[in-house]
Design a protein around this motif. Structure first.
Motif, PDB file in Angstrom:
ATOM      1  N   GLN A  24      11.188 -20.955  -0.363  1.00  0.00           N
ATOM      2  CA  GLN A  24      11.418 -21.396   1.014  1.00  0.00           C
ATOM      3  C   GLN A  24      12.854 -21.131   1.446  1.00  0.00           C
ATOM      4  O   GLN A  24      13.116 -20.707   2.578  1.00  0.00           O
ATOM      5  N   GLY A  25      13.803 -21.392   0.530  1.00  0.00           N
ATOM      6  CA  GLY A  25      15.203 -21.151   0.862  1.00  0.00           C
ATOM      7  C   GLY A  25      15.482 -19.695   1.146  1.00  0.00           C
ATOM      8  O   GLY A  25      16.188 -19.355   2.110  1.00  0.00           O
ATOM      9  N   ARG A  26      14.928 -18.819   0.327  1.00  0.00           N
ATOM     10  CA  ARG A  26      15.122 -17.388   0.558  1.00  0.00           C
ATOM     11  C   ARG A  26      14.506 -16.956   1.886  1.00  0.00           C
ATOM     12  O   ARG A  26      15.090 -16.148   2.624  1.00  0.00           O
ATOM     13  N   GLN A  27      13.324 -17.469   2.157  1.00  0.00           N
ATOM     14  CA  GLN A  27      12.658 -17.101   3.399  1.00  0.00           C
ATOM     15  C   GLN A  27      13.447 -17.588   4.605  1.00  0.00           C
ATOM     16  O   GLN A  27      13.590 -16.880   5.608  1.00  0.00           O
ATOM     17  N   GLN A  28      13.993 -18.796   4.526  1.00  0.00           N
ATOM     18  CA  GLN A  28      14.786 -19.335   5.630  1.00  0.00           C
ATOM     19  C   GLN A  28      16.067 -18.530   5.836  1.00  0.00           C
ATOM     20  O   GLN A  28      16.493 -18.300   6.971  1.00  0.00           O
ATOM     21  N   ALA A  29      16.690 -18.114   4.714  1.00  0.00           N
ATOM     22  CA  ALA A  29      17.895 -17.295   4.822  1.00  0.00           C
ATOM     23  C   ALA A  29      17.579 -15.963   5.500  1.00  0.00           C
ATOM     24  O   ALA A  29      18.323 -15.489   6.363  1.00  0.00           O
ATOM     25  N   LEU A  30      16.461 -15.358   5.107  1.00  0.00           N
ATOM     26  CA  LEU A  30      16.039 -14.101   5.715  1.00  0.00           C
ATOM     27  C   LEU A  30      15.803 -14.273   7.203  1.00  0.00           C
ATOM     28  O   LEU A  30      16.267 -13.477   8.028  1.00  0.00           O
ATOM     29  N   ASP A  34      17.858 -12.445  10.188  1.00  0.00           N
ATOM     30  CA  ASP A  34      17.057 -11.626  11.106  1.00  0.00           C
ATOM     31  C   ASP A  34      17.284 -12.047  12.555  1.00  0.00           C
ATOM     32  O   ASP A  34      17.508 -11.215  13.442  1.00  0.00           O
ATOM     33  N   ARG A  35      17.215 -13.349  12.818  1.00  0.00           N
ATOM     34  CA  ARG A  35      17.350 -13.840  14.193  1.00  0.00           C
ATOM     35  C   ARG A  35      18.726 -13.501  14.758  1.00  0.00           C
ATOM     36  O   ARG A  35      18.845 -13.034  15.896  1.00  0.00           O
ATOM     37  N   VAL A  36      19.759 -13.708  13.955  1.00  0.00           N
ATOM     38  CA  VAL A  36      21.115 -13.424  14.424  1.00  0.00           C
ATOM     39  C   VAL A  36      21.281 -11.929  14.698  1.00  0.00           C
ATOM     40  O   VAL A  36      21.869 -11.525  15.713  1.00  0.00           O
ATOM     41  N   GLN A  37      20.762 -11.098  13.808  1.00  0.00           N
ATOM     42  CA  GLN A  37      20.889  -9.654  14.006  1.00  0.00           C
ATOM     43  C   GLN A  37      20.138  -9.199  15.256  1.00  0.00           C
ATOM     44  O   GLN A  37      20.664  -8.417  16.057  1.00  0.00           O
ATOM     45  N   VAL A  38      18.916  -9.673  15.419  1.00  0.00           N
ATOM     46  CA  VAL A  38      18.121  -9.286  16.588  1.00  0.00           C
ATOM     47  C   VAL A  38      18.816  -9.730  17.874  1.00  0.00           C
ATOM     48  O   VAL A  38      18.916  -8.964  18.838  1.00  0.00           O
ATOM     49  N   GLN A  39      19.308 -10.966  17.899  1.00  0.00           N
ATOM     50  CA  GLN A  39      19.970 -11.455  19.114  1.00  0.00           C
ATOM     51  C   GLN A  39      21.263 -10.686  19.385  1.00  0.00           C
ATOM     52  O   GLN A  39      21.569 -10.380  20.546  1.00  0.00           O
ATOM     53  N   THR A  40      22.007 -10.359  18.339  1.00  0.00           N
ATOM     54  CA  THR A  40      23.238  -9.591  18.525  1.00  0.00           C
ATOM     55  C   THR A  40      22.931  -8.204  19.091  1.00  0.00           C
ATOM     56  O   THR A  40      23.603  -7.741  20.025  1.00  0.00           O
ATOM     57  N   ARG A 177      13.348 -11.206  -1.266  1.00  0.00           N
ATOM     58  CA  ARG A 177      14.406 -10.523  -2.000  1.00  0.00           C
ATOM     59  C   ARG A 177      14.718  -9.160  -1.396  1.00  0.00           C
ATOM     60  O   ARG A 177      15.854  -8.678  -1.468  1.00  0.00           O
ATOM     61  N   GLU A 178      13.732  -8.512  -0.751  1.00  0.00           N
ATOM     62  CA  GLU A 178      13.911  -7.138  -0.318  1.00  0.00           C
ATOM     63  C   GLU A 178      14.924  -6.987   0.801  1.00  0.00           C
ATOM     64  O   GLU A 178      15.473  -5.912   0.989  1.00  0.00           O
ATOM     65  N   PHE A 179      15.191  -8.068   1.552  1.00  0.00           N
ATOM     66  CA  PHE A 179      16.070  -7.891   2.690  1.00  0.00           C
ATOM     67  C   PHE A 179      17.496  -7.542   2.258  1.00  0.00           C
ATOM     68  O   PHE A 179      18.231  -6.893   2.984  1.00  0.00           O
ATOM     69  N   VAL A 180      17.891  -7.943   1.041  1.00  0.00           N
ATOM     70  CA  VAL A 180      19.241  -7.598   0.599  1.00  0.00           C
ATOM     71  C   VAL A 180      19.325  -6.160   0.132  1.00  0.00           C
ATOM     72  O   VAL A 180      20.395  -5.679  -0.205  1.00  0.00           O
ATOM     73  N   ARG A 181      18.202  -5.436   0.073  1.00  0.00           N
ATOM     74  CA  ARG A 181      18.211  -4.002  -0.215  1.00  0.00           C
ATOM     75  C   ARG A 181      18.141  -3.187   1.073  1.00  0.00           C
ATOM     76  O   ARG A 181      18.268  -1.967   1.034  1.00  0.00           O
TER      77      ARG A 181
END
Length: 349
Positions: A24-30, A34-40, A177-181
């Motif tokens: 859950q923690g990893r998913q929340q971090a992702l 994601d939200r910050v990047q999309v909004q930026t 885990r894949e988002f950090v790749r």
């Protein structure tokens, strides 16, 4: 004392709870990144569009606006803000001008794929399905590429089309885990080299050894780049190793695959060669050549890739300078065995 042994019943409940918390923690971090990047990206697009629409004085910048912005932003923040990405951000705002209509469950990589869909109804359908079905960006890209919406609309067997589409993406589901790749994510965060730290030790070590092997051959090889990005309007590709050979006056691309050789691997390398010729090859350069290495315990494969029109040049000139397939195969197998032996000794110690 029995209760202290791992995985005994008293611990199984605790382990399951901790696994769930970590996932859950990893998913929340992702989701948060994601939200910050999309909004930026949306806000950058909005600022660019509003500036371009700001009247005659600003119109004077014309087509030079994005290259100027890209030059400054790339110098300060990295290649995640180059000319092509700024065009994507501007298009993102133009296609989704209302922020509250943007589905923040989707990543920036999702939205870059969606920008390829020109039909508004199809695009909205893909947005809804990707969010509700929790499609990874790769899965969405596959569905768009196979015209899933169009086929579903025209087919009399909608259940069959849906089942086929689900089967095609079943192996592509993304884990937290894949988002950090993800190089797009890493570029946004200013950490473009971080992904290299996550490669397998064997693959990383083989690339190190192969790079040294070619430079030590003394046959005109000069190192150019590692994990070099080449891009189309909608996709980024990363080439493991790039050399320039001064004797042949051509670029040499190398891609290492772990596992058996597939038709997709061959097609990808052929695409790299063509793209490099189109995007990087200079006026005095000869055609690019690719080397595909498939490292497999049972049978390693080495395959050269050249465009059809360059086949005669490869046979008559390139073969005299480039190492043979057998030399390269022997080198990666020798190094693989040495790396695995060293790792086994380290594990025993």
């Amino acid at each position: 004392m029995a209760n202290l042994i791992p995985n005994t019943p008293p611990l199984s409940g605790l382990l399951n709870a901790l696994r769930e918390l970590i996932q859950q923690g990893r998913q929340q971090a992702l989701r948060a990144v994601d939200r910050v990047q999309v909004q930026t990206c949306w806000e950058i697009g909005r600022h660019i569009v509003e500036f371009e629409q700001g009247g005659q004085a600003r119109a004077a910048y014309g087509k030079k606006l994005l290259p100027r912005l890209a030059e400054s932003l790339t110098r300060e923040f990295g290649k995640g803000f180059d000319d092509r990405n700024l065009r994507n951000m501007r298009a993102f705002y133009q296609v989704f001008p209302i922020w509250h209509s943007v589905r923040t469950e989707l990543s920036w990589t999702h939205y870059r794929a969606l920008l390829r869909v020109s039909n508004k109804e199809a695009r909205e359908w893909y947005v809804h399905e990707a969010a509700s079905q929790n499609w990874s960006a790769r899965a969405l890209d596959r569905q768009i590429g196979t015209l899933y919406y169009e086929r579903l609309l025209l087919s009399g067997d909608k259940a069959g089309v849906a089942a086929e589409a689900d089967a095609n993406i079943s192996a592509l589901q993304q884990t937290p885990r894949e988002f950090v790749r993800d190089p797009v994510m890493l570029e946004f965060l200013g950490l473009p080299g971080t992904g290299k730290l996550l490669e397998s030790k064997l693959e990383q070590a083989l690339m190190d050894k192969l790079q040294a092997f070619l430079l030590e051959l003394g046959k005109g090889f000069a190192f150019v780049a590692r994990q070099q990005r080449i891009s189309t309007e909608t996709q980024d590709f990363y080439i493991d190793l790039v050399f320039y050979n001064y004797l042949l006056k051509c670029f040499v691309l190398i891609d290492l695959k772990t596992g058996k050789l597939t038709h997709q691997d061959i097609g990808q390398m052929d695409m790299y060669v063509r793209m490099y010729d189109d995007l990087k090859r200079g006026e005095g350069d000869n055609p690019t050549v690719g080397i595909l290495l498939c490292e497999h315990k049972d049978h390693s494969v080495v395959r050269y890739s050249v465009l059809h029109e360059s086949a005669q040049l490869f046979a008559t000139r390139y073969r005299l300078v480039l190492p043979s397939e057998e030399e390269l195969r022997a080198e990666i197998e020798r190094e693989r065995d040495a790396i695995e032996a060293a790792q086994a000794m380290e594990d025993k110690a």
